[in-house]
Structure formats: structure tokens, C-alpha cells
Design an enzyme around this catalytic site. Structure first.
Site, PDB file in Angstrom:
ATOM      1  N   GLU A 284       0.828  -1.208   0.000  1.00 28.31           N
ATOM      2  CA  GLU A 284       0.000   0.000   0.000  1.00 28.31           C
ATOM      3  C   GLU A 284       0.865   1.262   0.000  1.00 28.31           C
ATOM      4  O   GLU A 284       0.424   2.325  -0.434  1.00 28.31           O
ATOM      5  CB  GLU A 284      -0.933  -0.018   1.229  1.00 28.31           C
ATOM      6  CG  GLU A 284      -2.252   0.696   0.989  1.00 28.31           C
ATOM      7  CD  GLU A 284      -3.289   0.427   2.071  1.00 28.31           C
ATOM      8  OE1 GLU A 284      -4.042  -0.550   1.935  1.00 28.31           O
ATOM      9  OE2 GLU A 284      -3.334   1.174   3.050  1.00 28.31           O
ATOM     10  N   HIS A 305       6.730 -26.766   0.318  1.00 31.57           N
ATOM     11  CA  HIS A 305       5.914 -27.789  -0.348  1.00 31.57           C
ATOM     12  C   HIS A 305       4.773 -27.152  -1.126  1.00 31.57           C
ATOM     13  O   HIS A 305       3.793 -27.813  -1.428  1.00 31.57           O
ATOM     14  CB  HIS A 305       5.384 -28.774   0.698  1.00 31.57           C
ATOM     15  CG  HIS A 305       6.497 -29.394   1.496  1.00 31.57           C
ATOM     16  ND1 HIS A 305       7.113 -30.559   1.118  1.00 31.57           N
ATOM     17  CD2 HIS A 305       7.144 -28.969   2.604  1.00 31.57           C
ATOM     18  CE1 HIS A 305       8.079 -30.847   1.992  1.00 31.57           C
ATOM     19  NE2 HIS A 305       8.115 -29.890   2.901  1.00 31.57           N
ATOM     20  N   LYS A 420     -13.343   2.799  -1.923  1.00 27.75           N
ATOM     21  CA  LYS A 420     -14.235   3.058  -0.785  1.00 27.75           C
ATOM     22  C   LYS A 420     -15.362   3.996  -1.209  1.00 27.75           C
ATOM     23  O   LYS A 420     -16.521   3.809  -0.828  1.00 27.75           O
ATOM     24  CB  LYS A 420     -13.458   3.711   0.371  1.00 27.75           C
ATOM     25  CG  LYS A 420     -12.513   2.794   1.128  1.00 27.75           C
ATOM     26  CD  LYS A 420     -11.899   3.572   2.295  1.00 27.75           C
ATOM     27  CE  LYS A 420     -10.796   2.793   2.995  1.00 27.75           C
ATOM     28  NZ  LYS A 420     -10.080   3.573   4.001  1.00 27.75           N
TER      29      LYS A 420
HETATM   30  O1  PA5 Z   1      -2.908   1.709   5.960  1.00 27.82           O
HETATM   31  C1  PA5 Z   1      -3.960   2.244   5.722  1.00 27.82           C
HETATM   32  O2  PA5 Z   1      -4.089   3.478   5.694  1.00 27.82           O
HETATM   33  C2  PA5 Z   1      -5.227   1.438   5.496  1.00 27.82           C
HETATM   34  O3  PA5 Z   1      -4.928   0.082   5.413  1.00 27.82           O
HETATM   35  C3  PA5 Z   1      -6.202   1.654   6.637  1.00 27.82           C
HETATM   36  O4  PA5 Z   1      -5.594   1.268   7.829  1.00 27.82           O
HETATM   37  C4  PA5 Z   1      -7.492   0.877   6.416  1.00 27.82           C
HETATM   38  O5  PA5 Z   1      -8.075   1.234   5.179  1.00 27.82           O
HETATM   39  C5  PA5 Z   1      -8.480   1.162   7.534  1.00 27.82           C
HETATM   40  O6  PA5 Z   1      -8.703   2.529   7.635  1.00 27.82           O
HETATM   41  P1  PA5 Z   1      -9.211   3.183   8.972  1.00 27.82           P
HETATM   42  O7  PA5 Z   1      -8.173   2.997  10.008  1.00 27.82           O
HETATM   43  O8  PA5 Z   1      -9.447   4.617   8.652  1.00 27.82           O
HETATM   44  O9  PA5 Z   1     -10.483   2.487   9.351  1.00 27.82           O
END
Ligand code: PA5
Length: 430
Positions: A284, A305, A420
Site C-alpha cells: 500500500e 511444499h 471506498k
Molecule cells: O494503511 C492504511 O491506511 C489502510 O490500510 C487503513 O488502515 C485501512 O483502510 C483502515 O482505515 P481506517 O483505520 O481509517 O479504518
């Protein structure tokens, strides 16, 4: 700390070990101006307070508050359910899976899967269950939907919506969002996610710390490991800063050698969730602007494996990053019983199971090396709070430095936000 909690061995990435697929011994020197710039840019922002994620071990007040709240929770509850997803779930889950503890049973349902979520709730004594709704934004679909279901269940089984209030802890932005509003309205116990710490860099805020403390993880030890790591991170010299060295090496293997795929492969079941946490962090943070390295997760010896064939003979686009653990907690020698004379088993009899696992890792690393497949090893003396604190801080820094090398902002996630928004629109059309 008596021994180093973590050591990076990059030897099998170089040409002397893997031939032309490897990196030149001069690689990090050639990259030095970019490494210095990436290090300087991140640490200037860390020092100014703009990026506090590498200094969270200095926040003693937050740790004390978390420990105090967790101790009160352990006296009253048996289970803690974390309502959170992505960066609001993976870090705590990794800490607990690696380091265990004798505290509450902590559950991370994570996904909006009604079968699994329903089964979890059905099996809990709601009177003795605490809930921790974690969301930096305070409004994530999966998290809030789960919370609404839990409120309804608690109202039905315990008596009224108010029954959840003393069993719900909220971890969210100090000012904004639905969860903060709810916390204010219902007078809920709450923790803050520092506004400048992004979700996947938040494991050492109450996002990861509170569930881990509730489970009984030794967070003092984790903080010692972070402090050890932070000393290494201060140096702009890759010979002294393993995060900077690893960022440079992985970047060069991707960009110069066509190896964007990195498989994180701990040889310890307890580190599977740690590897999954890293996969999210790397993907990410760096998958942007039409490029980016690709993390995959495996566990040794299990995936020998399963995936090893691909690593050995599949497309030459991979680097394997092993995590080798020198010592397991438990001794389990393989007994001879009445079969010790059989040549098919005699060679393994008497060896400890943990030793066999280590030799399997070494065998796999050597086989990959002989096949010209670059690999590195993160070595830990044992799965200790210090080692895990160090590895998780070092890999966060490595990711941040890599953002500088790739020329992307490792702290945003525009691709995730778009999905989202569309899902919200679809759900709003009734
Ligand atoms: O790393 C990130 O920003 C995302 O993975 C968020 O943690 C995830 O989308 C959840 O978001 P939030 O903490 O706002 O609920």
C-alpha cells in the site's frame, strides 16, 4: 540488551553468490547519494514532528495509559474483539501472534464475513467481552458495520444500547470522524491515533498497542527493540542502518535486475501474521504511479511444499527475504522409538524439531543461491519482544526510505480511497 535482537544478512544478493542475477558489491555505494537523500528527507520530517512513526517508543505516557487500561480490562473481561481492518488490525494481530501473552483472548474478525463474524459473536459471553473499534478515519465501512451489529446484539442480550458503552473502547482520530463523535456522545473510553501517523504505520500507537497489551504482550520489551532499532535508523550510512541498506538493495534488485517481487518467508508459524503485516505495509505504501514492488507471503517449511518450485524455477523476478530464528522456546527432539535403525528415519532421529526447521531454511537458501536466485536473511536470536519491535520499526523505515527511492509518497493510498467511495455510492442506491 545483551545480544543484537536483529541482524540483516544480505550476502546472497550479490554477484559472488548468485552470479549475474545479483548485485555488484558496489551497488550501495553507487546508490549512496539517493540513499542519503531518502534518509535525510524522512528523518527531517521525523525530527520536526511531521512523521512521528519512528519515534513512538519515546511516548512513554501513551504506553503507560495503554498498560493501565489493559490491566483493568484483564480484570473484568475474558475476550477482546478488535473491530478494525487493514492498518487498524494487522499490526496488533501480528504482535499477538508472534508474542502471545497470558491475558485476554483477542479476536480480529477483520473481514465483513457474516458467517465468521456471526459465529464469533454467538460463541462469546457478551457480559465478559470487550470491544475495541479501531479506525483512523473513524468511518470505515467494515468497521462501522461490525460495530452496528455488535451494538444491536449487546442491546438484545445484555439489555439496551447503553450496555455496550462500558464494554467499548474506541481508537480513532482525536477530533474527527464518526467514531470520535460516538465516543463523545456516549462517554466512551478512547485512545487517539496521532493524526500524522498513517494506518499501516500505526502498530506502535494504541491501534496495535492496546490489543497487544490486553493479550499480555510484553510491550516494554517491544519498546526496547524499537529503541535499539531507532539508534540504527539515525545513521545515513547503509553499513550501519539495515533499513537503509535493505531499501537500497531491494530497490536495485527491482529497478536494475527486474526483480520486483519480494517473498517474506519466516521459518516460524508465529511470524506468519508479521509477514502479512509487512505485505500490506510494502504494497500500500509503494504500489503507485504505475509501478511498485510486489510482496508475497509464505511460511517455511510449509511453503517449501507449495511455493518453492516457483521461487526456484519460475520467472526470474523474485527476491526471497527469509526470517530465520536461532532458538525456539520449546525443545522437541525427534525420538527413535522402535524405528531408529531404519535408514529412512535414522538421519533425522535425535535432532531437535527447531534445529530441523533451521536446517531446512539454510538448505532452501543455499539451493536458491546455487540456482542464481537472490535471497536475504533477517536473523533473530529468538522470537522475542525486542526482535519483533526492532523488525517492525526497521521495516517501516525501510518502506519509507524506499518511497524516496521510487519517487512516490509512501504515506498515502489514493487507489484504496477510490474503491471506498464507489462502494459507498453503490450502497447508497437503494
Ligand atoms: O494503511 C492504511 O491506511 C489502510 O490500510 C487503513 O488502515 C485501512 O483502510 C483502515 O482505515 P481506517 O483505520 O481509517 O479504518
Amino acid at each position: 540488551m545483551q545480544h543484537e535482537p536483529l541482524h540483516l544478512d544480505p550476502g546472497n544478493l550479490y554477484t559472488d553468490k548468485v552470479g549475474a542475477n545479483g548485485l555488484s558489491p558496489e551497488c550501495l555505494n553507487v546508490l549512496r547519494p539517493s540513499l542519503t537523500a531518502a534518509h535525510g528527507a524522512i528523518h527531517a520530517r521525523v525530527q520536526s514532528g511531521e512523521l512521528p512513526f519512528l519515534r513512538l517508543h519515546e511516548d512513554r505516557a501513551t504506553l503507560d495509559r495503554v498498560l493501565e487500561a489493559a490491566s483493568a480490562a484483564r480484570a473484568r473481561f475474558d475476550d477482546l474483539v478488535v473491530l478494525g481492518i487493514g492498518g487498524s488490525s494487522l499490526g496488533g494481530r501480528a504482535l499477538i501472534a508472534a508474542l502471545g501473552g497470558a491475558g485476554l483472548r483477542v479476536h480480529f474478525p477483520d473481514n465483513l464475513d457474516p458467517d465468521r463474524f456471526g459465529a464469533l459473536i454467538d460463541g462469546l459471553d457478551l457480559d465478559r467481552t470487550q470491544w475495541n473499534a479501531i479506525s483512523k478515519s473513524g468511518g470505515t465501512l467494515e468497521t462501522i458495520a461490525q460495530l452496528l451489529v455488535v451494538r444491536e446484539q449487546a442491546a438484545a442480550r445484555l439489555g439496551g444500547y447503553g450496555s455496550l458503552a462500558s464494554r467499548l473502547v474506541v481508537t480513532t482520530d482525536p477530533q474527527k470522524g464518526f467514531l470520535r463523535r460516538l465516543a463523545r456522545r456516549d462517554g466512551l473510553e478512547s485512545f487517539e491515533v496521532p493524526p500524522c501517523v498513517g494506518g499501516r504505520f500505526s502498530v506502535f500507537t494504541p491501534v496495535g498497542l492496546y490489543p497487544a497489551a490486553a493479550a499480555g504482550v510484553d510491550l516494554e520489551g517491544v519498546f526496547r527493540g524499537m529503541a535499539w532499532a531507532a539508534e540504527r535508523l539515525a545513521s545515513p550510512d547503509p553499513a550501519e542502518n539495515p533499513a537503509l541498506a535493505a531499501a537500497g538493495l531491494l530497490y536495485s534488485l527491482d529497478v536494475d535486475k527486474g526483480r520486483p517481487v519480494i517473498a517474506t518467508v519466516p521459518y516460524a508459524d508465529s511470524l506468519r501474521a508479521t509477514a502479512e503485516w509487512f505485505a500490506q505495509l510494502w504494497a500500500e505504501s509503494l504500489g503507485k504511479a504505475g509501478r511498485g514492488p510486489v510482496p508475497i507471503t509464505a511460511v517455511g517449511a510449509t511453503d517449501q511444499h507449495s511455493q518453492l518450485q516457483l521461487w526456484m524455477e519460475g520467472p526470474p523476478n523474485m527476491v526471497v527475504a527469509f526470517i530465520e530464528v536461532d532458538r525456539c522456546d520449546r525443545a522437541m527432539p525427534i525420538p527413535a522409538a522402535d524405528l531408529g535403525d531404519d535408514p529412512d528415519v535414522a538421519w533425522m532421529v535425535g535432532h531437535d524439531m527447531g534445529h530441523i526447521l533451521r536446517m531446512e531454511k539454510r538448505g532452501t537458501a543455499e539451493a536458491l543461491t546455487r540456482a542464481g536466485r537472490p535471497n536475504l536473511t533477517w536473523r533473530m536470536p529468538a522470537v522475542t519482544p525486542e526482535s519483533i519491535g526492532a523488525w517492525m520499526l526497521i521495516t517501516q523505515a525501510m518502506t519509507a526510505y524506499a518511497g524516496g527511492l521510487y519517487g512516490v509518497d509512501p504515506f498515502d493510498q489514493p487507489g484504496v480511497e477510490a474503491g471506498k467511495i464507489i462502494a459507498r455510492r453503490l450502497l447508497s442506491q437503494r
